[in-house]
Design a protein around this motif. Structure first.
Motif, PDB file in Angstrom:
ATOM      1  N   GLY A  54       0.802  -1.221   0.000  1.00  0.00           N
ATOM      2  CA  GLY A  54       0.000   0.000   0.000  1.00  0.00           C
ATOM      3  C   GLY A  54       0.834   1.270   0.000  1.00  0.00           C
ATOM      4  O   GLY A  54       0.291   2.367   0.026  1.00  0.00           O
ATOM      5  N   GLN A  93      -7.966  -0.472  -5.983  1.00  0.00           N
ATOM      6  CA  GLN A  93      -9.051  -1.280  -5.433  1.00  0.00           C
ATOM      7  C   GLN A  93      -8.527  -2.229  -4.357  1.00  0.00           C
ATOM      8  O   GLN A  93      -9.234  -2.546  -3.416  1.00  0.00           O
ATOM      9  CB  GLN A  93      -9.740  -2.066  -6.547  1.00  0.00           C
ATOM     10  N   TYR A  95      -6.177  -1.473  -2.262  1.00  0.00           N
ATOM     11  CA  TYR A  95      -5.882  -0.651  -1.080  1.00  0.00           C
ATOM     12  C   TYR A  95      -6.884   0.508  -1.017  1.00  0.00           C
ATOM     13  O   TYR A  95      -6.579   1.636  -1.401  1.00  0.00           O
ATOM     14  CB  TYR A  95      -4.440  -0.121  -1.140  1.00  0.00           C
ATOM     15  N   PRO A  96      -8.109   0.239  -0.516  1.00  0.00           N
ATOM     16  CA  PRO A  96      -9.180   1.241  -0.568  1.00  0.00           C
ATOM     17  C   PRO A  96      -8.981   2.452   0.345  1.00  0.00           C
ATOM     18  O   PRO A  96      -9.710   3.431   0.206  1.00  0.00           O
ATOM     19  CB  PRO A  96     -10.423   0.447  -0.155  1.00  0.00           C
ATOM     20  N   ASN A  97      -8.021   2.415   1.250  1.00  0.00           N
ATOM     21  CA  ASN A  97      -7.791   3.567   2.124  1.00  0.00           C
ATOM     22  C   ASN A  97      -6.695   4.492   1.616  1.00  0.00           C
ATOM     23  O   ASN A  97      -6.429   5.526   2.224  1.00  0.00           O
ATOM     24  CB  ASN A  97      -7.438   3.099   3.543  1.00  0.00           C
ATOM     25  N   VAL A  98      -6.047   4.137   0.521  1.00  0.00           N
ATOM     26  CA  VAL A  98      -4.952   4.945  -0.015  1.00  0.00           C
ATOM     27  C   VAL A  98      -5.517   6.075  -0.870  1.00  0.00           C
ATOM     28  O   VAL A  98      -6.419   5.875  -1.673  1.00  0.00           O
ATOM     29  CB  VAL A  98      -3.985   4.073  -0.849  1.00  0.00           C
ATOM     30  N   ARG A  99      -4.954   7.255  -0.666  1.00  0.00           N
ATOM     31  CA  ARG A  99      -5.334   8.427  -1.456  1.00  0.00           C
ATOM     32  C   ARG A  99      -4.204   8.760  -2.428  1.00  0.00           C
ATOM     33  O   ARG A  99      -3.049   8.493  -2.146  1.00  0.00           O
ATOM     34  CB  ARG A  99      -5.597   9.631  -0.549  1.00  0.00           C
ATOM     35  N   SER A 136     -13.293   5.983  -5.775  1.00  0.00           N
ATOM     36  CA  SER A 136     -14.033   7.096  -5.176  1.00  0.00           C
ATOM     37  C   SER A 136     -13.342   8.427  -5.477  1.00  0.00           C
ATOM     38  O   SER A 136     -12.138   8.560  -5.269  1.00  0.00           O
ATOM     39  CB  SER A 136     -14.120   6.902  -3.660  1.00  0.00           C
ATOM     40  N   SER A 138     -13.350  11.013  -3.812  1.00  0.00           N
ATOM     41  CA  SER A 138     -12.790  11.610  -2.593  1.00  0.00           C
ATOM     42  C   SER A 138     -11.366  11.122  -2.327  1.00  0.00           C
ATOM     43  O   SER A 138     -10.652  11.723  -1.527  1.00  0.00           O
ATOM     44  CB  SER A 138     -13.681  11.293  -1.395  1.00  0.00           C
ATOM     45  N   ARG A 139     -10.945  10.056  -2.992  1.00  0.00           N
ATOM     46  CA  ARG A 139      -9.593   9.523  -2.811  1.00  0.00           C
ATOM     47  C   ARG A 139      -8.585  10.139  -3.778  1.00  0.00           C
ATOM     48  O   ARG A 139      -7.390   9.893  -3.680  1.00  0.00           O
ATOM     49  CB  ARG A 139      -9.584   8.009  -3.028  1.00  0.00           C
ATOM     50  N   ASN A 172       1.217   9.024   1.391  1.00  0.00           N
ATOM     51  CA  ASN A 172       1.422   8.145   2.552  1.00  0.00           C
ATOM     52  C   ASN A 172       1.086   8.856   3.837  1.00  0.00           C
ATOM     53  O   ASN A 172       1.247   9.961   4.040  1.00  0.00           O
ATOM     54  CB  ASN A 172       2.864   7.663   2.600  1.00  0.00           C
TER      55      ASN A 172
END
Length: 172
Positions: A54, A93, A95-99, A136, A138-139, A172
């Motif tokens: 990630g 997809q 790593y759904p929390n990565v922006r 998303s 927002s990411r 990160n």
């Protein structure tokens, strides 16, 4: 007598302060600009090349490329760009929390304002493609650097082609 008392109090204060001072750490953090020594993932395997899942390094190793190139005065997503962005979609997809931030760039030709607008259209074209594939919005943030951050220095077609790009940067 008052002088002796003052001297004793001052000496006591100095000894107390010296006893409370911090000791220098055995290992100092790296100076600004220095690369940290040791493993990236904290596993203790110095030199093992392990990469944190990630992370930005994982992204660069896992996707086809972090860069999509464009034609002169263009910002459309062609077949090559689709392949690159599709590989980024798969990773995002996973790593759904990565922006991420999409950086838009242009070559040196044209005015500063024109190139900032073109870089913005390139970054947003890549973002819109990722969003259309299920990431998303927002990411994903965008920023345009126009011609301010060239990848290749030079005033020839080869350099200009490298500088007409959108780059995906993992936060990160």
């Amino acid at each position: 007598m008052a002088k002796l008392t003052t001297t004793i109090l001052l000496a006591t204060a100095l000894v107390t302060t010296a006893a409370c001072s911090k000791k220098r750490p055995e290992v100092l953090p790296p100076a600004p600009g220095e690369a940290p020594q040791g493993p990236i993932d904290g596993s203790g395997g110095a030199g093992s090349g392990a990469v944190t899942p990630g992370s930005s390094e994982d992204f660069k190793r896992s996707v086809t490329s972090d860069t999509v190139n464009f034609g002169l005065d263009m910002y459309d997503i062609d077949a090559t760009a689709r392949g690159i962005l599709d590989s980024q979609v798969v990773w995002l997809q996973r790593y759904p929390n990565v922006r991420v931030t999409l950086e838009g760039h242009a070559d040196e030709r044209g005015t500063r304002e024109y190139n900032l607008a073109l870089g913005d259209r390139r970054a947003n074209a890549a973002k819109n493609y990722l969003v259309a594939r299920g990431i998303s919005p927002s990411r994903v943030t965008t920023i345009s650097y126009g011609k301010e951050r060239p990848l290749a220095l030079g005033s020839d077609e080869e350099s200009w082609a490298q500088n007409r790009r959108a780059v995906t940067v993992v936060l990160n």
